[in-house]
Write an enzyme that holds these catalytic residues in place. Structure first.
Site, mmCIF file in Angstrom:
data_model
loop_
_atom_site.group_PDB
_atom_site.id
_atom_site.type_symbol
_atom_site.label_atom_id
_atom_site.label_comp_id
_atom_site.label_asym_id
_atom_site.label_seq_id
_atom_site.Cartn_x
_atom_site.Cartn_y
_atom_site.Cartn_z
ATOM 1 N N TRP A 112 65.702 51.704 45.956
ATOM 2 C CA TRP A 112 66.636 51.718 46.945
ATOM 3 C C TRP A 112 67.174 52.777 47.224
ATOM 4 O O TRP A 112 67.471 53.594 46.311
ATOM 5 C CB TRP A 112 67.718 50.575 46.200
ATOM 6 C CG TRP A 112 68.914 50.317 47.514
ATOM 7 C CD1 TRP A 112 68.878 50.179 48.504
ATOM 8 C CD2 TRP A 112 70.436 50.473 46.994
ATOM 9 N NE1 TRP A 112 70.248 49.916 49.328
ATOM 10 C CE2 TRP A 112 71.017 50.278 48.198
ATOM 11 C CE3 TRP A 112 70.901 50.807 45.891
ATOM 12 C CZ2 TRP A 112 72.547 50.007 48.156
ATOM 13 C CZ3 TRP A 112 72.416 50.764 45.798
ATOM 14 C CH2 TRP A 112 73.071 50.250 46.873
ATOM 15 N N ASP B 153 69.639 46.935 37.546
ATOM 16 C CA ASP B 153 70.198 46.609 38.717
ATOM 17 C C ASP B 153 70.005 45.107 38.845
ATOM 18 O O ASP B 153 68.811 44.860 39.165
ATOM 19 C CB ASP B 153 70.124 47.633 39.589
ATOM 20 C CG ASP B 153 70.687 47.465 41.042
ATOM 21 O OD1 ASP B 153 71.706 46.310 40.983
ATOM 22 O OD2 ASP B 153 70.674 48.210 41.820
ATOM 23 N N LYS C 106 74.414 38.847 47.686
ATOM 24 C CA LYS C 106 73.285 38.142 48.080
ATOM 25 C C LYS C 106 73.635 36.598 47.607
ATOM 26 O O LYS C 106 73.574 35.831 48.340
ATOM 27 C CB LYS C 106 72.218 38.531 47.809
ATOM 28 C CG LYS C 106 72.145 40.319 47.896
ATOM 29 C CD LYS C 106 71.979 40.913 49.384
ATOM 30 C CE LYS C 106 71.563 42.263 49.451
ATOM 31 N NZ LYS C 106 72.381 43.104 48.840
#
Length: 410
Positions: A139, A220, A256
């Site tokens: 990311w 993560d 999310k």
């Protein structure tokens, strides 16, 4: 009149480039075409292309609003106690020995980004090794977060463009060559941007290698439950590393999996060897947080705590969560079928093998630019598409664009 611009103490400030991911949306918004499609954004969309607020989230919010005893007082520095306890249970498992032995400290953070940043600043101050290895690719915000926190960022091989899968040998070689004690960032599941995850057997080999070299895992976890549809399956990698009694860090995001993007709800947990260590670590995390933002916001964390502590609401959440994951999996199958039906050159099976919100299509920069120009399809230049931005309606348009791009620019 003097030229006012010349007077500004900021007149030498240069225009910064757009964020590469958010910039895609800016360009999309400017396009008047009715055919336009935004596959850049990392947020779930319904079949109609609309953002989704989960029913269980609406219900929890209504309960909070109706509760007249609720006030807007500051939370403690480390956040809402219930939220922290329930977040640790969610990622490590209700029966986790680390939790039972009070070896885990959990603090509320500003979603995944904030939690990573707090963890990184803590490590920069209190951990002996200041190098963090991140996967290539990863990311786009990861290197910036760790650099600004004072860590030095190196990469380990992760993705193999030839197979559009995992470069497991390269990964093991690079981690094997990392200095003892280095920090290693691991995506718990649904690797962003590639959608490529190690198998359970590969995770076990990664764990053994990292423990043998005393490498510190920093997970993560942005997609727990959102990747496979199962909260437990998506936390397996993390739980493997906690089960061996070793130490690790984990950043969680509820953006999310509960659709709480703009509420900025997340947590940072640090699993320690002993309870007394965990409590000292927590005392130092407070010193990182206090001058950064004092204490976290109350609303989003209260929504999460309300849902996680009520059995019925928790069950309702898991059903809604699985529905989101299932829709993304079905988009993968439909897109793969549509590309195959067109007879597009190349092997496209990676679309159904990859997992989570994103697919790394393997399209190159030129092909992406061609699709934007000719078909009004917007995505990041590395060929990453958000499966969540797709719908059955839009798949034929996308398949046609991919076919045209690959045949026009092989």
């Amino acid at each position: 009149m003097s030229d006012h611009h010349a007077d500004s103490v900021f007149s030498k400030v240069v225009q910064a480039p757009e964020d590469p991911i958010l910039g895609v949306t800016v360009a999309y918004n400017k396009d008047p075409s009715p055919l336009k499609l935004n596959l850049g954004v990392g947020a779930y969309r319904t079949e109609e292309g609309k953002p989704l607020v989960l029913n269980v989230v609406r219900r929890a919010e209504q309960m909070l609003v109706n509760d007249q005893s609720r006030v807007k007082e500051y939370l403690p520095i480390i956040g809402l106690a219930d939220f922290n306890k329930l977040s640790a249970k969610l990622i490590f498992g209700a029966d986790s020995p680390a939790i039972q032995e009070n070896r885990v400290t959990t603090v509320q953070g500003l979603s995944g980004t904030g939690s990573l940043r707090v963890g990184a600043e803590f490590l920069a101050r209190h951990y002996h090794e200041h190098t963090i290895y991140i996967p290539l690719p990863t990311w786009g915000n990861h290197p910036k977060i760790f650099n600004l926190a004072g860590l030095s960022v190196k990469t380990y091989r992760y993705y193999n463009p030839a197979t559009r899968g995992l470069d497991f040998e390269g990964l093991m070689e690079d981690l094997g060559a990392a200095p003892s004690g280095a920090i290693v960032l691991l995506h718990a599941c649904a690797h962003n941007p590639t959608g490529v995850d190690p198998t359970c057997e590969q995770w076990e080999q990664i764990r053994q290698l990292m423990r043998s070299k005393a490498l510190l895992p920093f997970f993560d976890s942005a997609y727990q439950g959102f990747a496979s549809g199962s909260l437990d399956t998506d936390a397996k990698s993390v739980r493997m590393f906690v089960a061996d009694g070793g130490e690790c860090l984990a950043a969680q995001s509820y953006a999310k999996n509960m659709g709480l993007y703009g509420e900025r709800v997340g947590a940072l947990s640090i699993v320690c060897k002993a309870a007394d260590v965990a409590s000292r670590v927590e005392s130092q995390l407070k010193l990182v947080i206090r001058p950064m933002y004092s204490n976290p916001p109350i609303h989003g964390a209260s929504i999460v705590a309300t849902i996680l502590k009520d059995r019925d609401m928790y069950n309702e959440w898991t059903v809604e969560l699985k529905a989101m994951a299932d829709r993304i999996i079905s988009m993968r199958k439909e897109l793969f079928a549509a590309i195959q039906a067109k007879g597009t050159p190349g092997d496209w099976s990676h679309i159904i093998k990859q997992i989570g919100m994103f697919t790394f299509t393997g399209l190159n920069t030129k092909q992406v630019a061609f699709m934007t120009k000719e078909f009004h399809i917007y995505m990041t230049s590395d060929g990453r598409i958000s499966m969540a931005g797709l719908s059955s309606q839009k798949i034929p348009h996308l398949a046609e664009a991919i076919h045209a791009a690959v045949t026009a620019m092989p």
